[in-house]
Enzyme design. Structure first.
Site, PDB file in Angstrom:
ATOM      1  N   VAL A   3     -24.128  35.697  -7.239  1.00  0.00           N
ATOM      2  CA  VAL A   3     -23.787  35.898  -8.645  1.00  0.00           C
ATOM      3  C   VAL A   3     -25.055  36.200  -9.439  1.00  0.00           C
ATOM      4  O   VAL A   3     -26.013  35.420  -9.429  1.00  0.00           O
ATOM      5  CB  VAL A   3     -23.091  34.656  -9.224  1.00  0.00           C
ATOM      6  CG1 VAL A   3     -22.764  34.873 -10.693  1.00  0.00           C
ATOM      7  CG2 VAL A   3     -21.825  34.351  -8.437  1.00  0.00           C
ATOM      8  N   LYS A   4     -25.040  37.324 -10.109  1.00  0.00           N
ATOM      9  CA  LYS A   4     -26.206  37.759 -10.888  1.00  0.00           C
ATOM     10  C   LYS A   4     -26.031  37.322 -12.338  1.00  0.00           C
ATOM     11  O   LYS A   4     -25.009  37.607 -12.969  1.00  0.00           O
ATOM     12  CB  LYS A   4     -26.326  39.282 -10.794  1.00  0.00           C
ATOM     13  CG  LYS A   4     -27.721  39.839 -10.945  1.00  0.00           C
ATOM     14  CD  LYS A   4     -27.693  41.329 -10.622  1.00  0.00           C
ATOM     15  CE  LYS A   4     -29.076  41.947 -10.705  1.00  0.00           C
ATOM     16  NZ  LYS A   4     -29.013  43.414 -10.501  1.00  0.00           N
TER      17      LYS A   4
END
Length: 228
Positions: A87-88
């Site tokens: 997850v960025k």
């Protein structure tokens, strides 16, 4: 150094993966928009990328939420797409809080838009698995992006952050906003763990005029053998 390709284009990812040197993929909203991506297709597109590169290659999918609660919800949804999704999140107060909460759930995060040592240190303490300092965007404002990345690599390397990250993994630095083969060279020399590189730059990395000249010479000489 490991190489990630910075693109959402499936054909580019397939080609880069076929070379045997690809270790991951990073995407962002701009890259998804560039290929004409639609909102309803986003999760499915990320799944296709994960299927191409396989379970051992992390694929960064970015949250576009602005609050910690929304980022956490985004992160949980994205992580459910495939086990290799990372997850960025933006390196902001809300991003740090979301990173901490997701890390406690065993979800890996890539903290992006990092531009300073203090930001990187806070991200590492929050449990980031990856931190992505940008090179090219510093260069765009006439500052030395490589020097900033080197400072971050050095600072993070001074400490052990394994107790903060999911599964006790050490945080890794992803040199991002890479614009040239020289950027890659300098990042490798300073000890950056990963470079995430646009497909066009990866192609240029393998090119060298002396390689072309040498190959041409060998083929000419081999033709002499064939004609003998």
């Amino acid at each position: 150094m490991k190489f990630f390709v910075d693109t959402a284009d499936l054909k580019e990812i397939e080609e880069a993966a076929s070379w045997g040197a690809l270790a991951g993929v990073t995407t962002n909203p701009s890259l998804y928009a560039k290929i004409g991506g639609k909102l309803e297709d986003f999760d499915g597109h990320m799944k296709k990328i994960c299927d191409i590169v396989g379970p051992d290659c992390p694929v960064s999918a970015e949250s576009v939420a602005m609050t910690r609660d929304e980022m956490i919800a985004d992160g949980e949804r994205l992580a459910a797409i495939a086990p290799n999704i990372v997850v960025k999140l933006p390196t902001t107060v809300e991003g740090l809080a979301a990173c901490r909460a997701l890390a406690e759930k065993g979800i890996r995060c890539n903290m992006t838009l990092c531009f300073s040592v203090p930001q990187a240190l806070l991200a590492a303490r929050a449990g980031a698995r990856y931190i992505s300092p940008f090179i090219g965007r510093f260069d765009d404002i006439s500052q030395d992006g490589l020097a900033e990345v080197e400072n971050i690599v050095t600072a993070i390397g001074n400490y052990d952050f394994t107790e903060h990250a999911p599964n006790g993994e050490q945080v890794e630095i992803i040199a991002a906003s890479v614009r040239s083969a020289n950027h890659v060279t300098q990042c490798a020399l300073m000890g950056a763990d990963i470079a995430t590189v646009p497909f066009g730059v990866i192609k240029k990395m393998i090119q060298h005029p002396l390689t072309d000249r040498g190959l041409e010479s060998f083929m000419k000489d081999w033709q002499k053998v064939l004609n003998a």
